[in-house]
Write an enzyme that holds these catalytic residues in place. Structure first.
Site, PDB file in Angstrom:
ATOM      1  N   ASP A 131      28.736  17.464  65.129  1.00 19.10           N
ATOM      2  CA  ASP A 131      28.386  16.238  64.831  1.00 19.10           C
ATOM      3  C   ASP A 131      28.124  15.378  66.130  1.00 19.10           C
ATOM      4  O   ASP A 131      28.614  15.837  67.135  1.00 19.10           O
ATOM      5  CB  ASP A 131      29.214  15.343  63.883  1.00 19.10           C
ATOM      6  CG  ASP A 131      28.396  15.002  62.580  1.00 19.10           C
ATOM      7  OD1 ASP A 131      28.958  14.893  61.562  1.00 19.10           O
ATOM      8  OD2 ASP A 131      27.357  14.369  62.922  1.00 19.10           O
ATOM      9  N   GLU A 132      27.335  14.415  66.130  1.00 24.56           N
ATOM     10  CA  GLU A 132      26.891  13.591  67.547  1.00 24.56           C
ATOM     11  C   GLU A 132      28.103  13.103  68.052  1.00 24.56           C
ATOM     12  O   GLU A 132      28.128  12.602  69.187  1.00 24.56           O
ATOM     13  CB  GLU A 132      25.584  12.449  67.049  1.00 24.56           C
ATOM     14  CG  GLU A 132      26.350  11.278  66.108  1.00 24.56           C
ATOM     15  CD  GLU A 132      26.330  11.659  64.741  1.00 24.56           C
ATOM     16  OE1 GLU A 132      26.631  10.797  64.151  1.00 24.56           O
ATOM     17  OE2 GLU A 132      26.177  12.701  64.369  1.00 24.56           O
ATOM     18  N   LYS A 160      26.338  23.319  63.955  1.00 23.86           N
ATOM     19  CA  LYS A 160      25.918  22.270  64.742  1.00 23.86           C
ATOM     20  C   LYS A 160      27.034  21.235  64.707  1.00 23.86           C
ATOM     21  O   LYS A 160      27.873  21.205  63.526  1.00 23.86           O
ATOM     22  CB  LYS A 160      24.730  21.694  64.037  1.00 23.86           C
ATOM     23  CG  LYS A 160      24.257  20.095  64.827  1.00 23.86           C
ATOM     24  CD  LYS A 160      23.241  19.366  64.037  1.00 23.86           C
ATOM     25  CE  LYS A 160      22.829  18.230  64.472  1.00 23.86           C
ATOM     26  NZ  LYS A 160      24.030  17.417  64.764  1.00 23.86           N
ATOM     27  N   LYS A 174      18.734  10.185  53.347  1.00 22.09           N
ATOM     28  CA  LYS A 174      19.500   9.075  53.624  1.00 22.09           C
ATOM     29  C   LYS A 174      19.157   8.155  54.684  1.00 22.09           C
ATOM     30  O   LYS A 174      19.729   7.227  54.727  1.00 22.09           O
ATOM     31  CB  LYS A 174      20.984   9.511  53.821  1.00 22.09           C
ATOM     32  CG  LYS A 174      21.395   9.958  55.096  1.00 22.09           C
ATOM     33  CD  LYS A 174      22.890  10.207  55.262  1.00 22.09           C
ATOM     34  CE  LYS A 174      23.242  10.746  56.696  1.00 22.09           C
ATOM     35  NZ  LYS A 174      24.619  11.281  56.634  1.00 22.09           N
ATOM     36  N   HIS A 202      19.982  15.277  70.029  1.00 24.60           N
ATOM     37  CA  HIS A 202      20.183  14.214  68.743  1.00 24.60           C
ATOM     38  C   HIS A 202      19.965  12.987  69.157  1.00 24.60           C
ATOM     39  O   HIS A 202      19.957  12.625  70.565  1.00 24.60           O
ATOM     40  CB  HIS A 202      21.765  14.455  68.536  1.00 24.60           C
ATOM     41  CG  HIS A 202      22.179  13.749  67.268  1.00 24.60           C
ATOM     42  ND1 HIS A 202      22.342  12.359  66.949  1.00 24.60           N
ATOM     43  CD2 HIS A 202      22.472  14.275  65.914  1.00 24.60           C
ATOM     44  CE1 HIS A 202      22.395  11.879  65.712  1.00 24.60           C
ATOM     45  NE2 HIS A 202      22.778  13.448  65.180  1.00 24.60           N
TER      46      HIS A 202
HETATM   47  C1  CAP Z   1      23.706  14.300  58.862  1.00 27.03           C
HETATM   48  C2  CAP Z   1      24.115  13.905  60.189  1.00 27.03           C
HETATM   49  C3  CAP Z   1      23.004  13.642  61.260  1.00 27.03           C
HETATM   50  C4  CAP Z   1      21.875  12.602  60.961  1.00 27.03           C
HETATM   51  C5  CAP Z   1      21.271  12.102  62.373  1.00 27.03           C
HETATM   52  C6  CAP Z   1      24.950  12.443  60.214  1.00 27.03           C
HETATM   53  O1  CAP Z   1      24.650  14.489  58.212  1.00 27.03           O
HETATM   54  O2  CAP Z   1      24.909  14.643  60.849  1.00 27.03           O
HETATM   55  O3  CAP Z   1      23.510  13.241  62.513  1.00 27.03           O
HETATM   56  O4  CAP Z   1      20.805  13.303  60.363  1.00 27.03           O
HETATM   57  O5  CAP Z   1      19.912  11.461  61.875  1.00 27.03           O
HETATM   58  O6  CAP Z   1      26.046  12.448  60.930  1.00 27.03           O
HETATM   59  O7  CAP Z   1      24.463  11.823  59.257  1.00 27.03           O
HETATM   60  P1  CAP Z   1      24.378  15.002  56.559  1.00 27.03           P
HETATM   61  P2  CAP Z   1      18.884  11.697  62.143  1.00 27.03           P
HETATM   62  O8  CAP Z   1      23.631  16.147  56.618  1.00 27.03           O
HETATM   63  O9  CAP Z   1      25.842  15.096  56.000  1.00 27.03           O
HETATM   64  O10 CAP Z   1      23.641  13.815  55.954  1.00 27.03           O
HETATM   65  O11 CAP Z   1      18.320  13.213  61.830  1.00 27.03           O
HETATM   66  O12 CAP Z   1      17.748  10.816  61.497  1.00 27.03           O
HETATM   67  O13 CAP Z   1      18.447  11.525  63.742  1.00 27.03           O
HETATM   68 MG    MG Z   2      25.524  13.523  62.530  1.00 29.01          MG
END
Ligand code: CAP
Ligand code: MG
Length: 428
Positions: free
Chosen positions: A179-180, A177, A309, A269
């Site tokens: 990242d956003e 995946k 987290k 996302h």
């Molecule tokens: C998680 C993550 C996701 C978040 C999004 C981050 O990384 O890639 O974007 O989970 O939040 O950038 O924090 P980790 P949600 O696995 O390293 O924590 O799922 O609440 O929308």
């Molecule tokens: Mg992310």
């Protein structure tokens, strides 16, 4: 000319099934009663304004929304369906989640829930694959699917990104995946990432005999998103990932059309959601965001973890899970109820601070019909990504069998090392 807001309040009114219903939490500003505020919410989100107007017609009275129930700070409003253009989500939200947030008469306003009438529900596509269709892609009926975001979030080259994907895939991960915030920056160009990653995806599939895929982030200007989706389809990809809130609902509707033609699943996302979903007093609930995403038609959506987290308590996360997976939601004190008709279920994705030591507890709380994403929880493993991936699959085995993590770790080195690094946790 007097204001006519109170004509939009009628607590004897019984809404009918064809009407769209909204549940608002309304905090009137000083000097205003809850009826004052409720009338303004119903008026300004349908046909009204601050004064009577000479251009008003008796037939338009039939379009007036009505605040039909007021309990404490909770106000239910019914909207005649002719107020809305079918299959036009931005128009609908500009009505029920538009100017009303800025009115002086309300101190705070939160849209908690929406009941969508069948006429509107049937004007949207819904998911192309949905949970069952995604499980068919992976030929996996029971266990949670797994995903990983290579970390650090940004900075890896396309080759390094693909290599991380390969390590995770051969370690047992189903989905690489992005990242956003990774799109096509100078250090990791989109089209190079497509060719590097799908080359190694094919290699990992051959070596493991398991289906592998990639949630590649196509977030960009809408026409560019369509071009990027085509590139993914041409490379043999099954998915695109979209930052649905920063792209906006128009962009998402366009991409649902495009992905429908290209037979691509959409991983949604929700970056930016907490800007307006986190305050319990003002904004919009994540529940309503999940409605909109399911109607437009994403196949997977982040719902939170309860124990990770990022914020999102048990009630919210389980409520989102149910709203995405069930065919019907029963009404209760805080829910208006929803018949999802032929709209397929969306695969809930749990992500954010997860690691193997949390997985059995996550599955006890949320179940196994989920996708588990771990970024730091894999790339922080002391023995590297492949070991991190194996540790995550081993933790899922414990979750599926209902066994004990420590006992199972004695025979599984990767899990043992993960527990030594991060321990395990239970939700109180
Ligand atoms: C998680 C993550 C996701 C978040 C999004 C981050 O990384 O890639 O974007 O989970 O939040 O950038 O924090 P980790 P949600 O696995 O390293 O924590 O799922 O609440 O929308
Ligand atoms: Mg992310």
């Amino acid at each position: 000319m007097s204001e006519w807001y109170h004509e939009f309040v009628n607590t004897n009114y019984q809404p009918d099934a064809n009407e769209l219903l909204c549940l608002f939490r309304v905090e009137p500003a000083p000097g205003f009663t809850i009826e004052d505020a409720a009338g303004r919410v119903a008026s300004e989100s349908s046909v009204g304004t601050w004064t009577e107007v000479t251009t008003m017609k008796s037939r338009i009275r039939g379009l007036m929304a009505k605040a039909y129930e007021i309990q404490g700070n909770f106000v239910k409003v019914a909207y005649p369906p002719a107020l809305f253009e079918p299959n036009n989500m931005p128009q609908i939200l500009s009505s029920i989640a538009g100017n009303i947030y800025g009115m002086k008469a309300v101190q705070n306003l939160r849209l908690e829930d929406v009941r969508w009438p069948l006429g509107l529900v049937r004007s949207f596509h819904g998911p192309l694959f949905g949970t069952a269709g995604i499980r068919r892609i992976f030929r996996e009926k029971k266990r949670p699917l797994t995903a990983t975001v290579p970390k650090p979030k940004l900075g890896l080259t396309a080759k390094e990104h693909a290599k991380a994907g390969y390590e995770a895939w051969v370690g047992g991960i189903d989905l690489l995946k992005d990242d956003e915030n990774l799109t096509s920056q100078s250090f990791n160009k989109f089209r190079e990432r497509v060719s590097e990653c799908f080359k190694l995806r094919d290699k990992a599939e051959k070596e493991t005999g398991e289906r592998k895929s990639y949630l590649i982030n196509v977030t960009a200007e809408t026409d560019e998103m369509r071009r990027r989706a085509k590139a993914v389809a041409n490379a043999g990809g099954e998915y695109v990932m979209i930052d649905i809130l920063t792209c906006g609902w128009s962009g998402l509707q366009t991409m649902r059309e495009e992905c429908g033609d290209l037979k691509l699943a959409i991983h949604a996302h929700r970056a930016f959601h907490a800007a307006f979903t986190r305050s319990p007093a003002h904004g919009m609930s994540m529940l309503v965001v999940s409605d909109v995403a399911r109607l437009i038609g994403v196949d997977q959506l982040h719902v939170g973890t309860i124990i990770g987290k990022l914020e999102g308590n048990r009630e919210e996360v389980l409520g989102l899970r149910d709203n995405l997976q069930r065919a019907r939601i029963e009404a209760d004190q805080m829910l208006l109820g929803q018949d999802w008709d032929r709209i397929k279920p969306v695969f809930p994705t749990c992500s954010g601070g997860l690691h193997p030591g949390l997985v059995p507890e996550l599955m006890r709380l949320v179940g196994s019909d989920i996708i588990i994403q771990a970024g730091g929880g894999i790339w922080g493993h002391p023995d590297g990504g492949e070991a991190g991936a194996k540790a995550l699959r081993q933790a899922i085995d414990v979750g599926m069998s209902g066994g004990n993590l420590k006992d199972y770790a004695r025979g599984h080195e990767e899990l043992q090392r993960a527990l030594e690094t991060w321990g395990e946790a239970t939700f109180k």
